[in-house]
Design an enzyme around this catalytic site. Structure first.
Site, mmCIF file in Angstrom:
data_model
loop_
_atom_site.group_PDB
_atom_site.id
_atom_site.type_symbol
_atom_site.label_atom_id
_atom_site.label_comp_id
_atom_site.label_asym_id
_atom_site.label_seq_id
_atom_site.Cartn_x
_atom_site.Cartn_y
_atom_site.Cartn_z
ATOM 1 C CG ASP A 67 -0.270 -0.465 2.493
ATOM 2 O OD1 ASP A 67 0.934 -0.195 2.673
ATOM 3 O OD2 ASP A 67 -0.935 -1.096 3.329
ATOM 4 C CG ASP A 136 -9.237 -1.451 12.327
ATOM 5 O OD1 ASP A 136 -8.243 -2.105 11.910
ATOM 6 O OD2 ASP A 136 -9.588 -0.367 11.825
ATOM 7 C CG HIS A 138 -6.284 -2.191 9.079
ATOM 8 N ND1 HIS A 138 -6.311 -1.406 10.210
ATOM 9 C CD2 HIS A 138 -5.013 -2.084 8.601
ATOM 10 C CE1 HIS A 138 -5.132 -0.857 10.403
ATOM 11 N NE2 HIS A 138 -4.314 -1.256 9.438
ATOM 12 C CD GLU A 143 -8.828 1.532 7.947
ATOM 13 O OE1 GLU A 143 -8.911 0.615 8.789
ATOM 14 O OE2 GLU A 143 -8.105 2.519 8.101
#
Length: 261
Positions: A67, A136, A138, A143
């Site tokens: 990314d 979380d 991801h 996300e």
């Protein structure tokens, strides 16, 4: 998926670096997918040590980026291209022309995403993709509630992810870009071997959801359950919420050594 519980981050790094070295012995021009952040650093250090010792040959390896921030020039010290140059390319002695990554400074971002998808395909796909996991759940910058079939695309970061990454920007969350280009979950699942490394108690809940919870977009890392060759390497702290931890220890202890991970 296979879960391997190791004593600490260093042991996890050495295990994964050994798997990379083994891959390169059989496929010298393998494409290694790399992640940024503090978690994978023990992997890169261990792999560099193997290279120095003559136990790994990366001279023909190619490196693929997971990314990239949008809006940071390639030369910005916290662009992921710059980070990976410092942490991976330079220590391993890999030339820039062996590096594949999306252009986060492109004027046409959708075109840049499509171009990166094409570049990965033309390279023959990723052989081993190293992943971290967010608090979380991801992976990459996918996300929660990202499509499990998603491809490389533009994403907007949650405020929690921006806060988590502020430490790389002098603690100032306002310096963290709001948008990124990320390989999609579908793109990630195309890799031949997925290896997720997680360390620390702060990742324990996310690891448990990814490994033992349902496959659900609310925990993007749970998509690894759909992959035919996914390995999750965790230290004792990150494994602390796993109900099947004893089973995972047992299976790893009795696995034939020639299988590796």
């Amino acid at each position: 998926m296979e879960v391997v519980i190791v004593p600490d981050a260093r042991a996890g790094g050495e295990l994964i670096a050994g798997a990379m070295a083994s891959l390169l012995r059989g496929r010298p021009d393998a494409v290694l997918g790399v992640a940024t952040g503090s978690t994978p650093l023990p992997v890169y250090r261990a792999l560099a040590g193997l290279v120095r010792a003559g136990e790994a040959d990366v001279s023909r390896a190619r490196i693929a980026q997971l990314d990239e921030y949008v809006g940071l020039p390639a030369g910005h010290p916290e662009s992921y291209r710059s980070v990976l140059r410092r942490e991976v390319l330079e220590p391993l002695g890999i030339e820039e022309d062996a590096f594949l990554g999306p252009d986060g400074a492109a004027a046409d971002l959708p075109a840049a995403c499509a171009a990166y998808e094409r570049a990965l395909a033309e390279a023959g796909g990723v052989d081993l993709q190293l992943l971290g996991i967010g608090t979380d759940g991801h992976i990459g910058f996918n996300e929660p509630c990202s499509s499990l079939a998603s491809r490389t695309r533009l994403k907007t970061l949650t405020e929690q992810t921006r806060k988590d990454n502020a430490r790389f920007f002098g603690g100032d969350v306002e310096q963290v870009p709001r948008h990124v280009i990320t390989q999609g979950i579908g793109t990630i699942l195309d890799a031949r071997h997925l290896v997720l490394l997680a360390t620390g108690e702060g990742k324990a809940e996310a690891v448990a959801a990814a490994v033992e919870g349902p496959v659900a977009a609310v925990c993007p890392a749970s998509a690894l359950q759909l992959h035919p060759h996914a390995t999750v390497v965790v230290d004792e702290a990150a494994a602390s919420r796993l109900r099947l931890a004893d089973y995972f220890r047992h299976t790893w202890q009795h696995k034939p050594s020639w299988q590796g991970i």
